[in-house]
Design a protein around this motif. Structure first.
Motif, short mmCIF file in Angstrom:
data_model
loop_
_atom_site.label_atom_id
_atom_site.label_comp_id
_atom_site.label_asym_id
_atom_site.label_seq_id
_atom_site.Cartn_x
_atom_site.Cartn_y
_atom_site.Cartn_z
N VAL A 1 0.84 -1.19 0.07
CA VAL A 1 0.00 0.02 0.12
C VAL A 1 1.03 1.31 0.01
O VAL A 1 0.95 2.24 -0.79
N HIS A 2 1.98 1.41 0.83
CA HIS A 2 2.75 2.38 0.93
C HIS A 2 3.45 2.83 -0.48
O HIS A 2 3.56 3.88 -1.18
N ALA A 3 3.93 1.61 -1.05
CA ALA A 3 4.70 1.53 -2.33
C ALA A 3 3.67 2.16 -3.46
O ALA A 3 4.03 3.20 -4.06
N TYR A 4 2.62 1.80 -3.48
CA TYR A 4 1.52 2.21 -4.60
C TYR A 4 1.11 3.68 -4.26
O TYR A 4 0.85 4.50 -5.17
N HIS A 5 0.88 3.82 -2.74
CA HIS A 5 0.56 5.28 -2.69
C HIS A 5 1.55 6.22 -3.10
O HIS A 5 1.24 7.43 -3.78
N LEU A 6 3.07 5.89 -2.75
CA LEU A 6 4.11 6.65 -3.46
C LEU A 6 3.89 7.03 -4.92
O LEU A 6 4.28 7.80 -5.52
N LEU A 7 4.09 5.73 -5.63
CA LEU A 7 3.78 5.79 -6.88
C LEU A 7 2.63 6.76 -7.59
O LEU A 7 2.93 7.40 -8.39
N MET A 8 1.43 6.63 -6.95
CA MET A 8 0.37 7.52 -7.52
C MET A 8 0.44 8.83 -7.11
O MET A 8 -0.22 9.67 -7.50
N THR A 9 1.35 9.26 -5.88
CA THR A 9 1.21 10.72 -5.42
C THR A 9 2.65 11.43 -5.68
O THR A 9 2.58 12.65 -5.55
#
Length: 109
Positions: free
Chosen positions: A58-66
């Protein structure tokens, strides 16, 4: 008002995560073969490992999207996730081979 709602959601999320971790751990305890007597102890239950893996994803995906995908923080988060996946794979392989054992559930059951 928003902060209180967010805090309540975080608390609810944390409780649900703990319930899921326990459910995984109970299932694993009931279904894994008994470890070999010389099996080494792992430091966490499988449910805890899966929860940590999910949190990292979730953290990695959040960074990728933000943030900018070229940001080193994005690379570091995905690299950490890959490390956790490797560790999970090694752990499950060792458990299936009876070469590792997991911590006892204690008084949860």
């Amino acid at each position: 008002m928003y902060q209180r709602h967010l805090a309540a959601f975080g608390s609810e999320c944390c409780c649900r995560r703990d319930e899921l971790v326990l459910a995984v751990d109970v299932w694993v305890t009931d279904h894994l073969p008994l470890p070999h007597p010389a099996a080494t102890m792992h430091t966490e239950t499988l449910g805890a490992v899966i929860a940590r893996l999910a949190e990292a994803q979730v953290h990695a995906y959040h960074l990728l999207m933000t943030i900018d995908p070229a940001d080193p923080a994005v690379h570091a988060a995905w690299y950490r996730l890959a490390e956790l996946v490797d560790g999970y794979t090694d752990l499950t392989t060792d458990l299936a081979r009876r070469a590792r054992r997991l911590p006892a559930l204690g008084d949860h059951r």
